[in-house]
Design a protein around this motif. Structure first.
Motif, short mmCIF file in Angstrom:
data_model
loop_
_atom_site.label_atom_id
_atom_site.label_comp_id
_atom_site.label_asym_id
_atom_site.label_seq_id
_atom_site.Cartn_x
_atom_site.Cartn_y
_atom_site.Cartn_z
N UNK A 391 0.83 -1.22 0.00
CA UNK A 391 0.00 0.00 0.00
C UNK A 391 0.86 1.26 0.00
N UNK A 392 2.02 1.19 0.70
CA UNK A 392 2.90 2.36 0.73
C UNK A 392 4.36 1.90 0.73
N UNK A 393 5.28 2.82 0.47
CA UNK A 393 6.66 2.38 0.24
C UNK A 393 7.38 1.92 1.52
N UNK A 394 6.90 2.31 2.69
CA UNK A 394 7.48 1.73 3.93
C UNK A 394 7.21 0.23 3.95
N UNK A 395 5.99 -0.11 3.54
CA UNK A 395 5.63 -1.53 3.51
C UNK A 395 6.46 -2.26 2.44
N UNK A 396 6.71 -1.57 1.33
CA UNK A 396 7.53 -2.18 0.27
C UNK A 396 8.92 -2.55 0.80
N UNK A 397 9.48 -1.66 1.62
CA UNK A 397 10.82 -1.93 2.16
C UNK A 397 10.79 -3.09 3.15
N UNK A 398 9.73 -3.13 3.97
CA UNK A 398 9.60 -4.26 4.91
C UNK A 398 9.53 -5.57 4.14
N UNK A 399 8.74 -5.56 3.06
CA UNK A 399 8.61 -6.78 2.25
C UNK A 399 9.96 -7.15 1.62
N UNK A 400 10.66 -6.14 1.08
CA UNK A 400 11.94 -6.42 0.41
C UNK A 400 12.92 -7.07 1.39
N UNK A 401 12.93 -6.59 2.65
CA UNK A 401 13.89 -7.11 3.61
C UNK A 401 13.37 -8.32 4.39
N UNK A 402 12.18 -8.78 4.02
CA UNK A 402 11.58 -9.91 4.73
C UNK A 402 12.11 -11.23 4.17
N UNK A 422 16.30 4.05 -1.76
CA UNK A 422 15.61 2.81 -1.38
C UNK A 422 16.62 1.65 -1.40
N UNK A 423 17.46 1.63 -2.44
CA UNK A 423 18.46 0.55 -2.57
C UNK A 423 19.38 0.52 -1.35
N UNK A 424 19.73 1.70 -0.83
CA UNK A 424 20.63 1.76 0.33
C UNK A 424 19.99 1.14 1.56
N UNK A 425 18.67 1.11 1.60
CA UNK A 425 17.99 0.55 2.78
C UNK A 425 17.71 -0.95 2.64
N UNK A 426 18.02 -1.50 1.48
CA UNK A 426 17.79 -2.93 1.29
C UNK A 426 18.96 -3.71 1.88
N UNK A 427 18.66 -4.76 2.64
CA UNK A 427 19.71 -5.53 3.30
C UNK A 427 20.17 -6.64 2.34
N UNK A 428 20.99 -6.24 1.39
CA UNK A 428 21.41 -7.18 0.35
C UNK A 428 22.72 -6.71 -0.28
N UNK A 429 23.45 -7.65 -0.88
CA UNK A 429 24.79 -7.36 -1.37
C UNK A 429 24.86 -6.62 -2.70
N UNK A 430 23.83 -6.72 -3.52
CA UNK A 430 23.82 -6.03 -4.82
C UNK A 430 22.42 -5.52 -5.09
N UNK A 431 22.30 -4.35 -5.68
CA UNK A 431 20.98 -3.87 -6.11
C UNK A 431 21.13 -3.24 -7.50
N UNK A 432 20.23 -3.58 -8.38
CA UNK A 432 20.19 -2.96 -9.69
C UNK A 432 19.12 -1.86 -9.65
#
Ligand code: NAD
Length: 472
Positions: A391-402, A422-432
């Motif tokens: 519904x909103x981008x905060x939720x999108x980030x929670x989903x991405x890091x889930x 947004x990419x900087x907040x993703x807990x992952x080694x690479x982001x395109x």
């Protein structure tokens, strides 16, 4: 058929101590395409002995010498592109065009990239009264998977050569034939005997033995998270360096201001390339609820045209799964997805209707995904895309890091700065960001249960170095 009956140890092709063989199966027609020897612990001991002796020479080799060998390696891989691509397509099932480009082209470029890095790399620096020197770590063991077999091997072999290390490679038993061609190439470029050794066999036997071996200074493993845990445990008594490149369940996030058509188009390749058997595949598509119908409709239409079949056919986009075990595992995930309430919008159970042989599955897409579903959480390693909405981008980030994993990811937005943030907040080694493409000079590796350490580029080289401070 490619039949190999010898291991490559100390610069020579030698008989394995056991007479057992592993048969390599072509997943498209289920026929045997090759045979390789089953190495034993005693073969590993011989290889470690050879690598230990060779380290005395190769660790002292000149940078010019290493540059020359890496450039030669790249050139010889290029010369054998067709042989390597067809071999990998016959053992993995990768569509041939993608084999040429990613399975052979990338290793060729990675080898050359390390020659280039060596031209300017600083091996020493002064810090106040200290001289900091970087030295090769020693004898390394490499355990590699089947999905991008030569790329995973070269991602270790090239930086190890550049660092001045020596090595023992144990390739996967599903796709080992390319490793034998590589050993032939390495024989031709005249590395000193023992710098590179190839011992094929079973992971649980010689893989664990390599991880435990007191004569090995570093183990670099790429494969499943479970096998990576075993390798870590086996390596712990000897406190050797362990780098792990493991599984993933990467998020592909479309922000509200994205271009839905581009997102839908790119989501398919991002998930289905190499028939979905890619550790960094973008398998979780996360989209705004208000764009859900538009994006899903485009995906359904494009998946219906996604050609599945013989990977030797230049027009094929999706080949078979590597083995019947993998086909079964992917099918079970599709079944679980249906049972747990995922809404199937493309593909589903069974083989594609026009095929009756080979380890194929249907490219499959689920929507209405909830975060407690198995297909949201676990790595499937096949062409199965799951779509969740927000519904909103905060939720999108929670989903991405889930996710327990954090290997790769992607973000789409018309505002590049917003996407980078947004990419900087993703807990992952690479982001395109907006389709930014793979860079062989950028570090590749995982957060969380996707692993430890980085491959490629300068960061990949430094995994193979020890650092010494000399105070004056
Ligand atoms: P796998 O773990 O079954 O096998 C990988 C290698 O480990 C093989 O050489 C195998 O023989 C060996 N092995 C298996 N058990 C072992 C043990 N107990 N001790 C030592 N070695 C052992 O993985 P796979 O099926 O070949 O590859 C698919 C997996 O690899 C997926 O999970 C994928 O995500 C992962 N992968 C990760 C990356 C990455 O860079 N992060 C790249 C490619 C593949």
């Amino acid at each position: 058929m490619q039949v190999h009956d010898k291991l490559y140890i100390n610069g020579k092709w030698v008989d394995a101590t056991s007479e057992s063989v592993i048969e390599v199966i072509n997943p498209t027609n289920e026929k045997i395409v090759g045979k390789i020897p089953v190495g034993s612990k005693s073969d590993v001991d011989d290889a470690v002995h050879a690598a230990t002796n060779a380290f005395k020479i190769w660790s002292k080799s000149s940078i010019e010498d290493r540059i020359e060998k890496l450039n030669l390696l790249s050139q010889k891989i290029k010369e054998k592109t067709e042989l390597l691509a067809k071999t990998i397509t016959s053992e993995v099932g990768t569509p041939i065009e993608y084999s040429r480009m990613a399975m052979v082209g990338t290793p060729r470029v990675v080898s050359r990239s390390y020659a280039k890095i060596l031209e300017t790399y600083e091996w020493e620096e002064n810090v106040r009264n200290s001289l900091i020197v970087k030295e090769p770590i020693g004898v390394c063991a490499f355990i590699t998977p089947w999905n991008f077999p030569l790329h995973q091997i070269i991602g270790k072999v090239a930086p190890a050569i550049a660092a001045g290390c020596t090595m023992i490679l144990k390739p996967s038993k599903e796709a080992p034939l390319n490793a034998f061609i590589l050993a032939e190439i390495i024989d031709e470029i005249d590395l000193p005997p023992g710098v590179f050794n190839l011992v094929s066999g079973h992971g649980a036997e010689i893989g664990e033995y390599l991880a435990k071996h007191p004569g090995i200074d570093m183990i670099s493993f790429t494969g499943s998270t479970d096998a990576g845990k075993n390798v870590s445990r086996a390596a712990s008594d000897s406190i050797k360096r362990v780098t792990l490149e493991l599984g993933g369940k990467s998020a592909n996030v479309a922000l509200e201001d994205c271009n839905p058509q581009i997102v839908a188009k790119m989501a398919i390749n991002g998930c289905f390339q190499n028939s979905g058997q890619t550790c960094s595949a973008l398998t979780r598509l996360i989209i705004p609820k208000k764009l859900s119908k538009e994006i899903s409709d485009i995906i359904v239409e494009r998946v219906s045209r996604y050609s599945t079949g013989d990977p030797m056919d230049e027009k094929t986009k999706c080949g078979p799964m590597v083995s019947s075990k993998q086909q079964h595992s992917v099918t079970e995930y599709i079944k679980t997805g249906i049972e747990e309430g995922g809404k199937l919008i493309a593909g589903g159970l069974g083989m594609p209707e026009h095929l009756d042989t080979g380890f194929f599955v249907k490219p499959t897409v689920f929507t209405d995904i909830k975060t407690n579903m198995t297909i949201w959480k676990e790595e499937i390693f096949g062409p199965v895309l799951v779509i969740a909405t927000y519904e909103n981008e905060d939720e999108a980030l929670l989903l991405a890091n889930d996710s327990i994993y954090g290997l790769s990811g992607a973000v789409w937005s018309n505002d590049k700065e917003k996407a980078i943030n947004f990419a900087k907040q993703m807990k992952t080694g690479q982001v395109s960001v907006n389709g930014g493409h793979f860079n062989v000079n950028a570090p590749f590796g995982g957060y969380k249960m996707s692993g430890n350490g980085r491959e490629l580029g300068i960061h990949g080289l430094e995994e193979f170095l020890e650092i010494k401070s000399i105070q004056m």
